[in-house]
Enzyme design. Structure first.
Site, mmCIF file in Angstrom:
data_model
loop_
_atom_site.group_PDB
_atom_site.id
_atom_site.type_symbol
_atom_site.label_atom_id
_atom_site.label_comp_id
_atom_site.label_asym_id
_atom_site.label_seq_id
_atom_site.Cartn_x
_atom_site.Cartn_y
_atom_site.Cartn_z
ATOM 1 N N SER A 62 0.661 3.139 -4.530
ATOM 2 C CA SER A 62 0.700 3.372 -3.082
ATOM 3 C C SER A 62 1.478 2.244 -2.425
ATOM 4 O O SER A 62 1.590 1.144 -2.982
ATOM 5 C CB SER A 62 -0.714 3.400 -2.510
ATOM 6 O OG SER A 62 -1.300 2.118 -2.617
ATOM 7 N N ASP A 63 2.047 2.486 -1.259
ATOM 8 C CA ASP A 63 2.706 1.403 -0.542
ATOM 9 C C ASP A 63 1.633 0.498 0.076
ATOM 10 O O ASP A 63 0.436 0.816 0.095
ATOM 11 C CB ASP A 63 3.687 1.947 0.511
ATOM 12 C CG ASP A 63 4.766 0.915 0.841
ATOM 13 O OD1 ASP A 63 4.611 -0.261 0.460
ATOM 14 O OD2 ASP A 63 5.772 1.287 1.476
ATOM 15 N N TYR A 64 2.102 -0.624 0.586
ATOM 16 C CA TYR A 64 1.253 -1.717 1.070
ATOM 17 C C TYR A 64 0.184 -1.235 2.065
ATOM 18 O O TYR A 64 0.505 -0.842 3.185
ATOM 19 C CB TYR A 64 2.183 -2.708 1.755
ATOM 20 C CG TYR A 64 1.750 -4.140 1.795
ATOM 21 C CD1 TYR A 64 2.352 -5.084 0.965
ATOM 22 C CD2 TYR A 64 0.780 -4.569 2.686
ATOM 23 C CE1 TYR A 64 1.998 -6.416 1.026
ATOM 24 C CE2 TYR A 64 0.408 -5.907 2.741
ATOM 25 C CZ TYR A 64 1.026 -6.820 1.910
ATOM 26 O OH TYR A 64 0.673 -8.139 1.975
#
Ligand code: BGC
Length: 733
Positions: A274-276
């Protein structure tokens, strides 16, 4: 039983969730949430992956805790954003796309991987494959430009370069004398690539960062998915979903695209990261009530690693209790993470990456490569009267503008591990290149300040100059993440400076060449109309200054081509060459046709535009067969001649247009490109290969079709139809 299954049997739930968690160290900051000290969590096995570390010593210190002090000794996976070089910065991705050279794309990824791996890292969050047709979006700088075919070619080269698999294109490697290794993912010189941001992040509403996206299924299939499919075919180890929602479904929870399309249709079996903090942000999106809910959605969609939300560690135990997820679903994700660690050789050689210091010879070669790529990324947009290159005997230059002596601004948007020293500004480089020339300098204004008091003294410096170089544009931080712009003109008071200088220089009949720095096309028709020469110098990395001096002084002839259309006005955005005809295409004789009443339809510079110090003509377009089947291939040939007075390199593009089909087709579709480097007066026949398979498109039902009928083949120096040679072939089904 395999190592992974043996480990799984012994792992507690907390240890499993640790393998699904990636936490930031504070060496580099790339998001709003900062994690604290993770040492204890690594020791007790509840953090299994890190991002944002730099330096082999630090990486090994953390790795030692995981391997030697945790109960199961599972090594950490440590990643960083290595987008355009690591310590040695290459041009930003948009600029490097302008080289139109797959060998270069491969090589810079290979070198960045070697350098990152020498720092102990095992993963890069790259390549960034988001097609962008909206320069308001700051992340346009990080990506491949506007075209899906180009994005695919870049995807393949980058994935193979980072991961150490060979690439067919040898072109630039031979010239550059850089030691190469294509040794695969387990090599201590390779990084796992993580293609991002899946998908359709580029068309954020109104070009505004992190805003919603709503594009058609056809746009997904034709424009936004192909580069990711190419990355999967090239064996990409990981993929990162975008922050955005697509028609109301956040990509982090997009079951249809992550599970059904990526894992199902494409057979992607790598790791989804997942992104940040993106799993946590499912709550703000309004589709998850709490972290347990968010974690459930992400896991169900197939996300294996939770970056920085701590949603899996905190939410999945609750979700398990609520019966929303099963331990089997968690195990599937853990298996994928452990398998990637195994493929990277981390179990067998946890300290392999970063074990050896790179030699000074390697670093010198890498610097040479950075300079060569930077030279070839520069796009000469305009050169009236052959103002550039400067004459070798020039005695007095005035170098003006806020970017003339701004070495650190030229590094670009992902400069995390680059050291501040060791690169020169345009001023420094020109002084080195032209030791006998008097070079006077004034900034005039700052990049985005309001103070105009320096303009007058800068304008004074026009007097007595034989040429004026005006360095204008954006600061490095004005593009990249969280850097959307609603105005695409020069920031601050630079226009006032430019107009004053151009007026004075015009009066004195002194030529002005503008060197323009930006992470995107700017809307500068007023500047293009007045400057004698205009160079797009993007952000070219550590060797920017030297590369610009090389081109300006004629040591090197520019060869870059813009990978993205330059609009005349913001109102034309999104503007791109792959538009469709519509039922009322523009006809100047007919009011009721597609146009603006206050602006041309045409861009300032079309995709592929770029001048050289040569002058090329193309003639004699021919094809090896006039009929092409779905499994067939034809050769398209054209003669290229350098009619100019200097050696230069021409880029030749191959486009097609399917005039009659079951669904409307774009007016031009890019299908290939090639290059010819020619001495003055020399000519060469270039060959571009076109396969039937390249001509499939999503039909009425969105399934790929190959339709019989006439196909226009168009070949030329850019996507300006008026400059293309054309012929027609028949497609036979
Ligand atoms: C960006 C990603 C990046 C990640 C880790 C995010 O904010 O969107 O592109 O890989 O941070 O630094």
């Amino acid at each position: 039983m395999s190592r992974i299954e043996r480990l799984l049997e012994r792992m507690t739930l907390a240890e499993k969730l640790g393998q699904l968690t990636m936490t930031a160290s504070s060496y580099a900051v790339t998001g709003p949430v900062i994690a604290g000290d993770s040492t204890d969590s690594i020791r007790n096995g509840t953090i299994g992956n890190l991002l944002n570390m730099v330096g082999a010593e630090h990486v090994h210190e953390m790795q030692r805790i995981a391997v030697e002090q945790s109960r199961l000794g599972i090594p950490l996976l440590i990643g960083l954003d290595i987008l355009h070089g690591h310590r040695m910065l290459f041009p930003i991705p948009l600029a490097e796309a302008a080289t139109f050279d797959p060998g270069t794309w491969w090589l810079s990824a290979r070198e960045a991987a070697r350098e990152g791996a020498a720092d102990g890292l095992a993963m890069t969050f790259a390549p960034m494959l988001d097609v962008s047709r909206d320069p308001r979006w700051g992340r346009t700088a990080e990506g491949p430009g506007e075209d899906p075919w180009l994005a695919q070619a870049i995807a393949v080269a980058k994935v193979r370069g980072f991961q150490g698999t060979e690439h067919a294109s040898e072109q630039s490697r031979a010239d550059l004398d850089v030691r190469q290794s294509g040794t695969g993912l387990a090599s201590p010189e390779s990084l796992a690539a993580c293609a991002k941001h899946f998908c359709a992040y580029g068309p954020v509403t109104a070009g505004r960062e992190y805003a919603s996206v709503d594009v058609s299924e056809r746009a997904l299939r034709e424009v936004h998915l192909p580069a990711f499919a190419a990355a999967v075919r090239a064996g990409v180890a990981a993929i990162m979903p975008a922050f955005t929602d697509l028609a109301g479904v956040p990509m982090t929870a997009h079951i249809r695209l992550l599970r059904d399309y990526l894992r199902g249709e494409l057979g992607f079996d790598g790791v989804l990261i997942s992104d940040y903090n993106a799993i946590g942000e499912l709550i703000k999106h309004g589709v998850a009530a709490d972290l347990a809910d968010a974690a459930t959605l992400a896991l169900k969609a197939g996300i294996d690693i939770d970056m920085m939300a701590d949603a899996y560690r905190r939410g999945l135990p609750v979700a398990l209790e609520r019966g929303r997820v099963s331990i089997e679903e968690i195990d599937i994700a853990v298996r994928r993470v452990l398998r990637l660690k195994e493929q990277l050789g981390l179990f067998d050689a946890p300290y392999g990456r970063g074990a050896r210091r790179e030699t000074s010879e390697t670093l010198a070669q890498r610097r040479k490569l950075a300079r060569s790529i930077a030279q070839r990324s520069i796009v000469l947009l305009q050169n009236d009267g052959g103002v550039l290159p400067l004459s070798a005997s020039i005695r007095r230059i005035s170098l003006l503008g806020p970017l003339a002596d701004a070495a650190s601004e030229m590094r670009g948007c992902w400069a995390a591990a680059c050291e501040a020293e060791g690169h020169v500004s345009v001023l420094g480089a020109l002084r080195n290149a032209l030791p006998r020339t008097q070079i006077r300098h004034a900034a005039g204004v700052s990049i985005d300040g309001e103070d105009q008091s320096g303009i007058e003294s800068a304008v004074e410096l026009c007097e007595g100059a034989e040429a004026i170089l005006l360095c204008l544009g954006e600061a490095a931080t004005m593009s990249g993440e969280a850097a959307s712009r609603a105005h695409l003109d020069l920031p601050g008071r630079q226009r006032a400076l430019a107009e004053a200088v151009l007026n004075r220089a015009g009066g004195l009949r002194i030529p002005v060449a503008v060197i323009l720095f930006s992470g995107r096309p700017l809307t500068i028709p007023w500047l293009a109309g007045k400057a004698n020469a205009l160079l797009a110098a993007w952000f070219l990395g550590n060797e920017a200054g030297n590369a610009i001096a090389d081109v300006v002084t004629g040591r090197v002839s520019p060869s870059g081509r813009t990978p993205i259309t330059w609009p005349r006005a913001l109102g034309q955005v999104p503007i791109f060459f792959g538009q469709r005809s519509g039922g009322r295409p523009f006809n100047p004789e007919d009011h009721y046709t597609s146009k603006y009443i206050d602006e041309l339809n045409e861009p300032l510079y079309p995709f592929g535009h770029g001048l050289t110090y040569g002058r090329f003509s193309l003639s004699n377009l021919r094809v090896s067969a006039s009929v092409l089947g779905e499994d067939g291939v034809i050769d398209v040939q054209v003669d290229v001649k350098n009619e100019g007075a200097r050696r230069a390199q021409e880029t030749v593009f191959l486009f097609t247009h399917d005039k009659l089909a079951s669904v409307t087709r774009p007016l031009l579709e890019l299908k290939g490109f090639t290059k010819a480097a020619l001495e003055p007066g020399a000519s060469q026949t270039v060959t571009l290969r076109l396969s039937g398979a390249q001509l499939r498109f999503p039909g009425l039902d969105l399934e790929p079709v190959f339709e019989a009928g006439e196909l226009e083949i168009l070949v030329g120096p850019c996507a300006d139809r008026a400059r293309l040679l054309g012929t027609t072939i028949m497609l036979r089904g």
